[in-house]
Design a protein around this motif. Sequence first.
Motif, PDB file in Angstrom:
ATOM      1  N   ALA A  89      -2.103   1.643  33.846  1.00 38.99           N
ATOM      2  CA  ALA A  89      -3.279   2.731  34.251  1.00 38.99           C
ATOM      3  C   ALA A  89      -3.875   2.866  32.856  1.00 38.99           C
ATOM      4  O   ALA A  89      -5.255   2.940  32.953  1.00 38.99           O
ATOM      5  N   ARG A  90      -3.647   2.781  31.568  1.00 39.45           N
ATOM      6  CA  ARG A  90      -4.192   2.934  30.151  1.00 39.45           C
ATOM      7  C   ARG A  90      -5.259   1.680  30.028  1.00 39.45           C
ATOM      8  O   ARG A  90      -6.287   1.660  29.798  1.00 39.45           O
ATOM      9  N   LEU A  91      -4.653   0.404  30.487  1.00 45.84           N
ATOM     10  CA  LEU A  91      -5.436  -0.868  30.391  1.00 45.84           C
ATOM     11  C   LEU A  91      -6.676  -0.957  31.410  1.00 45.84           C
ATOM     12  O   LEU A  91      -7.640  -1.185  31.301  1.00 45.84           O
ATOM     13  N   ARG A  92      -6.277  -0.557  32.655  1.00 42.80           N
ATOM     14  CA  ARG A  92      -7.038  -0.517  33.637  1.00 42.80           C
ATOM     15  C   ARG A  92      -8.461   0.458  33.213  1.00 42.80           C
ATOM     16  O   ARG A  92      -9.717   0.280  33.383  1.00 42.80           O
ATOM     17  N   ALA A  93      -7.956   1.769  32.877  1.00 41.40           N
ATOM     18  CA  ALA A  93      -8.964   2.616  32.728  1.00 41.40           C
ATOM     19  C   ALA A  93      -9.908   2.458  31.563  1.00 41.40           C
ATOM     20  O   ALA A  93     -11.175   2.555  31.611  1.00 41.40           O
ATOM     21  N   ARG A  94      -9.469   1.573  30.551  1.00 40.84           N
ATOM     22  CA  ARG A  94     -10.106   1.192  29.121  1.00 40.84           C
ATOM     23  C   ARG A  94     -11.032   0.303  29.655  1.00 40.84           C
ATOM     24  O   ARG A  94     -12.318   0.139  29.316  1.00 40.84           O
ATOM     25  N   ARG A  95     -10.642  -0.687  30.414  1.00 39.83           N
ATOM     26  CA  ARG A  95     -11.379  -1.958  31.080  1.00 39.83           C
ATOM     27  C   ARG A  95     -12.369  -1.262  31.935  1.00 39.83           C
ATOM     28  O   ARG A  95     -13.682  -1.898  31.538  1.00 39.83           O
ATOM     29  N   GLU A  96     -12.130  -0.479  32.717  1.00 37.11           N
ATOM     30  CA  GLU A  96     -13.450   0.087  33.673  1.00 37.11           C
ATOM     31  C   GLU A  96     -14.142   1.022  32.899  1.00 37.11           C
ATOM     32  O   GLU A  96     -15.221   0.710  33.066  1.00 37.11           O
ATOM     33  N   ALA A  97     -13.900   1.748  31.841  1.00 35.16           N
ATOM     34  CA  ALA A  97     -14.724   2.166  30.939  1.00 35.16           C
ATOM     35  C   ALA A  97     -15.517   1.566  30.146  1.00 35.16           C
ATOM     36  O   ALA A  97     -16.967   1.844  29.803  1.00 35.16           O
ATOM     37  N   MET A  98     -15.174   0.345  29.899  1.00 33.83           N
ATOM     38  CA  MET A  98     -15.985  -0.887  29.236  1.00 33.83           C
ATOM     39  C   MET A  98     -16.916  -1.496  30.124  1.00 33.83           C
ATOM     40  O   MET A  98     -17.726  -2.391  29.516  1.00 33.83           O
ATOM     41  N   GLY A  99     -16.836  -1.290  31.483  1.00 35.98           N
ATOM     42  CA  GLY A  99     -17.566  -1.941  32.293  1.00 35.98           C
ATOM     43  C   GLY A  99     -17.157  -3.435  32.402  1.00 35.98           C
ATOM     44  O   GLY A  99     -17.714  -4.337  32.920  1.00 35.98           O
ATOM     45  N   LEU A 100     -15.891  -3.868  32.294  1.00 38.37           N
ATOM     46  CA  LEU A 100     -15.312  -5.370  32.470  1.00 38.37           C
ATOM     47  C   LEU A 100     -14.661  -5.555  33.644  1.00 38.37           C
ATOM     48  O   LEU A 100     -14.102  -4.509  34.111  1.00 38.37           O
ATOM     49  N   GLY A 101     -15.055  -6.654  34.216  1.00 40.37           N
ATOM     50  CA  GLY A 101     -14.265  -6.955  35.403  1.00 40.37           C
ATOM     51  C   GLY A 101     -13.045  -7.906  35.274  1.00 40.37           C
ATOM     52  O   GLY A 101     -12.897  -8.367  33.789  1.00 40.37           O
ATOM     53  N   LEU A 102     -12.176  -8.249  36.055  1.00 41.71           N
ATOM     54  CA  LEU A 102     -10.996  -8.766  35.822  1.00 41.71           C
ATOM     55  C   LEU A 102     -11.060 -10.399  35.734  1.00 41.71           C
ATOM     56  O   LEU A 102     -10.651 -10.894  34.555  1.00 41.71           O
ATOM     57  N   GLY A 103     -12.633 -10.801  35.946  1.00 42.26           N
ATOM     58  CA  GLY A 103     -13.180 -11.997  35.527  1.00 42.26           C
ATOM     59  C   GLY A 103     -13.352 -12.428  34.377  1.00 42.26           C
ATOM     60  O   GLY A 103     -13.052 -13.233  33.356  1.00 42.26           O
TER      61      GLY A 103
END
Length: 121
Positions: free
Chosen positions: A18-32
């Motif tokens: 959850a921490r990693l996903r929240a940070r990724r989404e806050a940075m606007g990065l997709g899985l790709g």
Amino acid sequence: MQGVRQNRSTAPASGLGARLRARREAMGLGLGAVHAATRVPRRMIEAIEAGDFTRLRAHVYAAAAVRRYAHLLGLDPGPLLAALDAETSGLWQREEPAMAPPPERRRCKLWGRRGRTRLFD
């Protein structure tokens, strides 16, 4: 309800994923984008974010993926690796490789104790 599919990316996760996903989404990065930048397989990223560590092969691969992912997101990997250890304790059997005993030292038949040759006795 034949056409209903459950989206794994929106499944509730807690802890490390959850921490990693929240940070990724806050940075606007997709899985790709994460896959391209870290070379971590997309299925591993999805498994870590979902908290489904049973889909990963071994602790060493999960730790390396979390470390690369944390560096990409600008996070300190130390606490995240500690969280990984806490969440996966007992999941993988981590055994130290068995080391062979050192070979028995043998003296050469031609040499004595102090290096003198026995050829001319």
